[in-house]
Design an enzyme around this catalytic site. Structure first.
Site, mmCIF file in Angstrom:
data_model
loop_
_atom_site.group_PDB
_atom_site.id
_atom_site.type_symbol
_atom_site.label_atom_id
_atom_site.label_comp_id
_atom_site.label_asym_id
_atom_site.label_seq_id
_atom_site.Cartn_x
_atom_site.Cartn_y
_atom_site.Cartn_z
ATOM 1 N N TYR B 23 -13.902 35.104 63.702
ATOM 2 C CA TYR B 23 -13.949 36.213 64.658
ATOM 3 C C TYR B 23 -13.084 37.333 64.103
ATOM 4 O O TYR B 23 -12.026 37.073 63.520
ATOM 5 C CB TYR B 23 -13.385 35.716 65.997
ATOM 6 C CG TYR B 23 -13.800 36.527 67.195
ATOM 7 C CD1 TYR B 23 -15.127 36.533 67.626
ATOM 8 C CD2 TYR B 23 -12.868 37.275 67.920
ATOM 9 C CE1 TYR B 23 -15.507 37.258 68.741
ATOM 10 C CE2 TYR B 23 -13.253 37.988 69.038
ATOM 11 C CZ TYR B 23 -14.560 37.981 69.444
ATOM 12 O OH TYR B 23 -14.943 38.706 70.542
ATOM 13 N N SER B 134 -27.428 33.036 80.264
ATOM 14 C CA SER B 134 -26.011 33.075 79.881
ATOM 15 C C SER B 134 -25.225 33.842 80.942
ATOM 16 O O SER B 134 -25.795 34.431 81.867
ATOM 17 C CB SER B 134 -25.869 33.786 78.533
ATOM 18 O OG SER B 134 -26.183 35.153 78.691
ATOM 19 N N GLY B 135 -23.909 33.861 80.779
ATOM 20 C CA GLY B 135 -23.066 34.592 81.725
ATOM 21 C C GLY B 135 -23.421 36.071 81.754
ATOM 22 O O GLY B 135 -23.551 36.679 82.822
ATOM 23 N N ARG B 156 -34.862 30.008 76.474
ATOM 24 C CA ARG B 156 -35.410 29.037 75.524
ATOM 25 C C ARG B 156 -36.297 28.053 76.271
ATOM 26 O O ARG B 156 -36.088 27.791 77.451
ATOM 27 C CB ARG B 156 -34.266 28.288 74.829
ATOM 28 C CG ARG B 156 -33.774 29.030 73.598
ATOM 29 C CD ARG B 156 -32.621 28.289 72.970
ATOM 30 N NE ARG B 156 -31.487 28.270 73.888
ATOM 31 C CZ ARG B 156 -30.319 27.682 73.620
ATOM 32 N NH1 ARG B 156 -30.140 27.069 72.465
ATOM 33 N NH2 ARG B 156 -29.323 27.720 74.486
ATOM 34 N N ASP B 157 -37.296 27.520 75.583
ATOM 35 C CA ASP B 157 -38.136 26.491 76.193
ATOM 36 C C ASP B 157 -37.276 25.250 76.429
ATOM 37 O O ASP B 157 -36.579 24.795 75.527
ATOM 38 C CB ASP B 157 -39.306 26.153 75.264
ATOM 39 C CG ASP B 157 -40.198 27.367 75.058
ATOM 40 O OD1 ASP B 157 -39.831 28.247 74.239
ATOM 41 O OD2 ASP B 157 -41.232 27.451 75.731
ATOM 42 N N ARG B 158 -37.335 24.701 77.649
ATOM 43 C CA ARG B 158 -36.556 23.495 77.981
ATOM 44 C C ARG B 158 -37.331 22.256 77.541
ATOM 45 O O ARG B 158 -38.486 22.343 77.138
ATOM 46 C CB ARG B 158 -36.298 23.439 79.490
ATOM 47 C CG ARG B 158 -35.701 24.714 80.066
ATOM 48 C CD ARG B 158 -34.217 24.819 79.807
ATOM 49 N NE ARG B 158 -33.886 26.192 79.404
ATOM 50 C CZ ARG B 158 -32.644 26.621 79.216
ATOM 51 N NH1 ARG B 158 -31.634 25.798 79.371
ATOM 52 N NH2 ARG B 158 -32.417 27.859 78.838
ATOM 53 N N GLY B 232 -24.394 39.449 70.748
ATOM 54 C CA GLY B 232 -24.144 38.088 70.331
ATOM 55 C C GLY B 232 -25.179 37.680 69.303
ATOM 56 O O GLY B 232 -26.157 38.404 69.058
ATOM 57 N N MET B 234 -26.409 34.016 68.790
ATOM 58 C CA MET B 234 -26.395 32.568 68.966
ATOM 59 C C MET B 234 -27.198 31.836 67.900
ATOM 60 O O MET B 234 -26.884 30.703 67.548
ATOM 61 C CB MET B 234 -26.882 32.211 70.366
ATOM 62 C CG MET B 234 -25.835 32.591 71.427
ATOM 63 S SD MET B 234 -26.200 32.054 73.126
ATOM 64 C CE MET B 234 -27.974 32.077 73.185
#
Lengths: 327, 327
Positions: B23, B134-135, B156-158, B232, B234
């Site tokens: 970071y 997300s938050g 995202r696909d679960r 972000g 991810m």
């Protein structure tokens, strides 16, 4: 209406992309040209001479020079009919036809990119660009010199060191502050030199007409908060951006397309063109090296096709320009 | 100086990236913590209770709640000494410790991204975002709902269709206009549906915390002149941009980092935080699901390490928050 005679019309890479069908804007197709299927005239800029005008037209007179306000008119032709709203009068004193014909795309692109994206301050700020020996690149160098903006200019490595040095000298003579090759840009020592030159914070603008991995090296030299403006993609490769450059280094990425800008900013285009032509008259703005392709009634079709084909690879001795003889 | 007692402190992915050394900002290392080599306290946000204050301090009183103005203070600790200039008083009535502890990063990020990059108009404009559960994503959905901005939310696909439907319902209940999965976004029919919903011109803003090829599909749905703001990554993959999207579609790409923004806009941060907390008190802004990790004097180190490790993958049942017991 006005009847125009074409004096000169450049062959830009975008013109050829348009013919190939890979360009987003197309000229209107029509049956009026006498072809068996609807067709269109190629070419996006030119200098025309006014041959005759309707009685209601006051803004131009016979013998005046004009250029088109917008791209997409179709300029590779000997004569054209145009409406008054389509044209921009050019004060021809002190100019060549080629200078007037080539002002609307490349120098205008360079001017707007230096002015419209970041607020650069003469005497302090720098910009960096690739394709620095292109029409836009040479224009940006000269405008930077006039406005006190220092420039870092990237060129491709030439076949021999002598050719590289000769190209560097040519751009330095135009007013480039620094000229480096793509391979020099990849070296750590050059990257730290760039940081020193720009105090690590005065390199806020990058101009990109290449794309691909070599452009990432350029992007990494930008100061925090800097801006990359893309106006071409000679490498035909996408731009790959590590997201840390966006989030933590706060870099911004935009594009510039002179056709869209001209359509949306007609008055501003007029002013920009006039300013560049005035600099040209005063000897403060040199037009780029051109290779004239003379059109005569007897010129064979094959010669023309060849000339246009050369426009995509870049003429060896400069930008191709169709110059119309006694039409 | 003020003596603060920590009430709650979330475990954000950025906190863990900071510990990993990947970071860009680091808390100050010091020997004052009594470690054999200089060390630092991790954690970037928290809700503190004021335990005692110097006699010159008027802006807060004993028992008040405060949060930090900036990130980087080191919030994973039971107590801290702080200066008056570092803190922001929070009117605690109607709030939980966790609500106060989690307002400064995620909801603030969502608020600024919706406001600072494009001028969106309620009742007309849309935005699109990935990582919608997300938050930040949940905050953006709710702010959009409050301001009349319609949202397209990508998840995202679960593992099972039931889990996917359940997540869709959860976000729709929060105020999402549309929720689609990454694989739905890849389909032509969804892309043309998006064009219909947004009239092809009212989707001017995209929020991206994923990166990589799936983000390109999001980018392509943006209306001409649109703007992608990245906060972000991810997927840990760069963003690859076909240059035509920059030049011809006039898309813009920027990043947002709440730490930099907060440091540069202290007064504005105070207003943003107050506005979000007021919405929270009025029941118009729901905090995200959290998994509490209770700290007691007897809690074992291993449990804490485990809790922090879970923060990077995302707690299964919500964001991890350290809640401090009787300290």
């Amino acid at each position: 209406m006005l009847l125009l005679r074409t004096l000169a019309s450049p062959i830009n890479p975008a013109d050829i992309n348009q013919i190939q069908g890979v360009y987003p804007s197309k000229p209107p197709f029509t049956s009026l040209l006498g072809t068996s299927v609807p067709s269109a005239v190629a070419g996006n800029e030119a200098c025309f001479e006014v041959q005759s005008i309707g009685s209601s037209i006051k803004s131009v007179a016979k013998g005046d020079w004009v250029i088109m306000r917008s791209t997409g008119f179709g300029t590779w032709r000997t004569h054209a009919l145009a409406e008054e709203k389509d044209i921009l009068r050019v004060e021809k004193g002190g100019l060549t036809e080629i200078q007037a014909a080539t002002v609307g795309v490349n120098p205008t692109t360079a001017w707007r990119m230096l002015v419209d994206f970041e607020n650069l301050e003469g005497g302090r700020d720098w910009f960096i660009q690739n394709g620095a020996n292109s029409g836009v690149g040479r224009a940006a160098i000269q405008l930077g010199r006039e406005w006190g903006l220092k420039s870092i200019n990237i060129i491709r490595d030439r076949k021999t060191p002598e050719e590289t040095e000769s190209m560097k000298k040519e751009l330095l003579d135009l007013g480039a502050t620094k000229v480096i090759t793509e391979s020099e840009l990849q070296s750590r020592s050059t990257v730290s030199e760039i940081k020193e030159w720009t105090s690590g914070k005065n390199l806020k603008l990058g101009l990109n007409c290449v794309g691909g991995p070599v452009t990432l090296a350029l992007v990494k030299t930008l100061s925090p908060g800097g801006h990359l403006v893309t106006y071409g993609a000679m490498s035909k490769q996408p731009l790959s951006l590590p997201t840390g450059l966006l989030i933590f280094k706060d870099l911004k990425f935009s594009g510039f397309w002179v056709s869209r800008w001209s359509d949306a900013n007609s008055a501003e285009k007029e002013k920009t063109v006039e300013s560049i032509l005035q600099m040209t008259r005063e000897g403060r703005f040199k037009d780029i090296p051109v290779q004239e392709m003379r059109w005569e009634w007897a010129t064979e079709g094959e010669r023309l096709v060849e000339a246009v084909g050369g426009g995509l690879e870049g003429f060896r001795s400069g930008k191709g320009v169709l110059v119309f003889g006694d039409t």
